[in-house]
Design an enzyme around this catalytic site. Structure first.
Site, short mmCIF file in Angstrom:
data_model
loop_
_atom_site.label_atom_id
_atom_site.label_comp_id
_atom_site.label_asym_id
_atom_site.label_seq_id
_atom_site.Cartn_x
_atom_site.Cartn_y
_atom_site.Cartn_z
N ASP A 1 46.98 18.78 -0.03
CA ASP A 1 45.67 19.36 0.33
C ASP A 1 44.66 18.42 1.00
OD1 ASP A 1 46.92 20.92 -1.56
OD2 ASP A 1 45.23 21.03 -2.91
N ASP B 1 40.06 21.92 -8.65
CA ASP B 1 39.69 21.98 -7.23
C ASP B 1 38.22 22.35 -7.02
OD1 ASP B 1 42.44 21.57 -7.10
OD2 ASP B 1 42.90 23.65 -6.60
#
Ligand code: FRU
Length: 483
Positions: free
Chosen positions: A25, A154
């Site tokens: 990511d 996240d």
């Protein structure tokens, strides 16, 4: 020892990739002290996912990137198995990174929880060296019977008025439904649980990863990466999806009301996008140009994974459009241009070929009911794009694209008089922007270096191109030194 790239055959020339090792990511994408900072999930010692670090690159124009030392590494009690995804924000002249500290529990709890995930801060005054703050963890999973105690990760922080807000990915305790949690703070350090801002409905998945929140042209946009969405005919064929909701966040109640989930990209490889608002007001998005558990043939070359190009996001006709940022034009080194071409058999154009490059096409669909464009073609290989006005579908097929995964992906594009395509090739990737960002298809492909032809195939008789431009492109990321 950190890994280094040993063979550049598939290594990008102008997309962000690590100097070696595994990446996933995008993280901490932000503007700080005159530079764009881009971090990424990184395992420097292997081409496989492992204890997550944050790799780091900077740029002054979002196009030419330099590598910086690793910004975060696991090691504290609260992040001992990894520094998972998160965001960056400037406060009082300092750059703060908020990330998920990941810990594997020795065994699962009776509820099935096997991890402890908390949100933590690291701070820097020079944008290069980061120290984890003594108050960590700053956010723990709220003890609520509506919140799973293991999957809580996240964070994405933003400022609204004089308060800070953060969204965190979550799911219900029974693991059946994804949701996004909202927290509020006056100072970025002390946080209060505000709400379950939204919960997945119907086929919207069982875990929401990487929520990002931004106001774009007056609408509150949530982008996120849900796991567990089931395939519906030829939709949602990737393992996990990334998409967006358009809506409104009520800052008093913390409830986000929104429309339907829409995909951000229709290719094989697009996950965990992150966006940031830059000083001139544009919202820029970058995603991982990859999908979990797909085959990555570059791993034998000492690296694994790359990012998409930066894309500018804007609203049009009630939908999000994503276009390559205009700064990418600075990569162009030479141009070939052809106008008003009509042909009835397979055609190549002089100088229109390469393992890297940018192709811009305007196709007359009134004359071209169906067509195929073969990219990275050789006698044995090709990556096939096609469109049929009857089916109103644009497709990419990788069955003969070389090493790596195969199969087909498609996206609906209404028949019209014209179609505009902007296609970026970068050794092992293809990104296709259709009709100025109405839809995008991003995919990895692994052809032989010598498969460079671009062939236009009139599959229903006539192919008419109003204009074609092909640009060779220079370097945007340091190229590996191979000894
Ligand atoms: C998404 C993700 C995140 C997590 C990270 C771990 O791809 O699973 O939820 O923070 O990757 O590397």
């Amino acid at each position: 020892m950190s890994l280094r790239v040993t063979n550049a055959r598939w290594y990008p020339k102008y997309h962000i990739a690590a100097p070696g090792g595994w990446i996933n990511d995008p993280n901490g994408f932000c503007f700080y002290k005159g530079q764009y900072h881009f971090f990424y999930q990184h395992h420097p010692h292997s081409t496989q996912w492992g204890p997550m670090h944050w790799g780091h690159a900077v740029s002054e124009d979002l196009v030419h990137w330099s590598h910086l030392p690793i910004a975060l590494a696991p090691g504290e009690e609260y992040d001992r198995n990894g520094c998972f995804s998160g965001c960056g924000i400037e406060k009082d002249g300092k750059l703060y990174l908020m990330y998920t500290g990941h810990v594997d529990l020795p065994e699962r709890t009776p509820e099935g929880v096997g991890t402890c995930q908390t949100q933590n801060l690291a701070v820097s005054e020079d944008g290069i060296h980061f120290s984890k703050i003594p108050e960590n963890p700053v956010i723990r999973a709220p003890e609520s019977d509506e919140v799973n105690q293991g999957d809580f990760r996240d964070p994405k922080v933003w400022k609204h008025g004089d308060k800070y807000y953060v969204v965190v990915g979550s799911r219900t305790p029974d693991f059946s439904t994804g949701q996004v949690l909202l927290f509020e703070s006056d100072n970025l350090i002390d946080w209060k649980f505000k709400s379950i801002a939204m919960r997945a409905e119907g086929n919207e998945g069982n875990m929401i990863e990487c929520p990002n929140f931004s106001n774009i042209e007056g609408k509150d946009i949530l982008i996120c990466s849900p796991q567990g969405i089931k395939r519906e005919q030829n939709m949602y064929m990737n393992l996990y999806q990334s998409g967006y909701f358009i809506g409104k966040l009520d800052y008093d109640t913390g409830i986000y009301s929104h429309g339907d989930f829409e995909l951000l990209d229709y290719g094989f490889d697009f996950y965990a996008p992150q966006f940031t608002k830059i000083p001139d007001g544009r919202t820029i998005m970058i995603a991982w140009l990859q999908m979990w558990y797909s085959r990555l043939p570059e791993d034998v070359d000492g690296w694994a994974g790359m990012m998409t190009l930066p894309r500018e996001i804007h609203m049009r006709n009630g939908r999000l459009f994503s276009q390559p940022i205009k700064e990418l034009e600075s990569l162009r080194t030479s141009e070939k241009s052809y106008d008003n071409q009509i042909f009835y058999e397979d055609t190549k154009f002089d100088g229109v070929e390469g393992e890297t490059g940018e192709l811009i096409l305007e196709i007359d669909l009134a004359e071209t009911k169906e067509f195929e464009i073969d990219l990275r073609r050789s006698d044995e290989e090709k990556t096939v794009l096609s469109y049929s006005a009857d089916l109103q579908l644009f497709k990419i097929n990788r069955d003969k694209a070389g090493a790596g995964g195969d199969g087909e992906r498609e996206c609906p594009i209404a028949a019209a008089d014209k179609m505009k395509l902007q296609i970026f090739l970068d050794r092992s990737s293809v990104e296709i922007f259709i009709n100025d960002g109405e839809a995008v298809m991003s995919s990895r492909v692994y052809p032989l270096t010598e498969a460079t032809d671009i062939v236009f195939v009139p599959t229903s008789g006539t192919f008419k191109i109003d204009s074609l431009k092909f640009y060779t492109l220079g370097e945007g990321i340091p190229q590996p030194v191979i000894d």
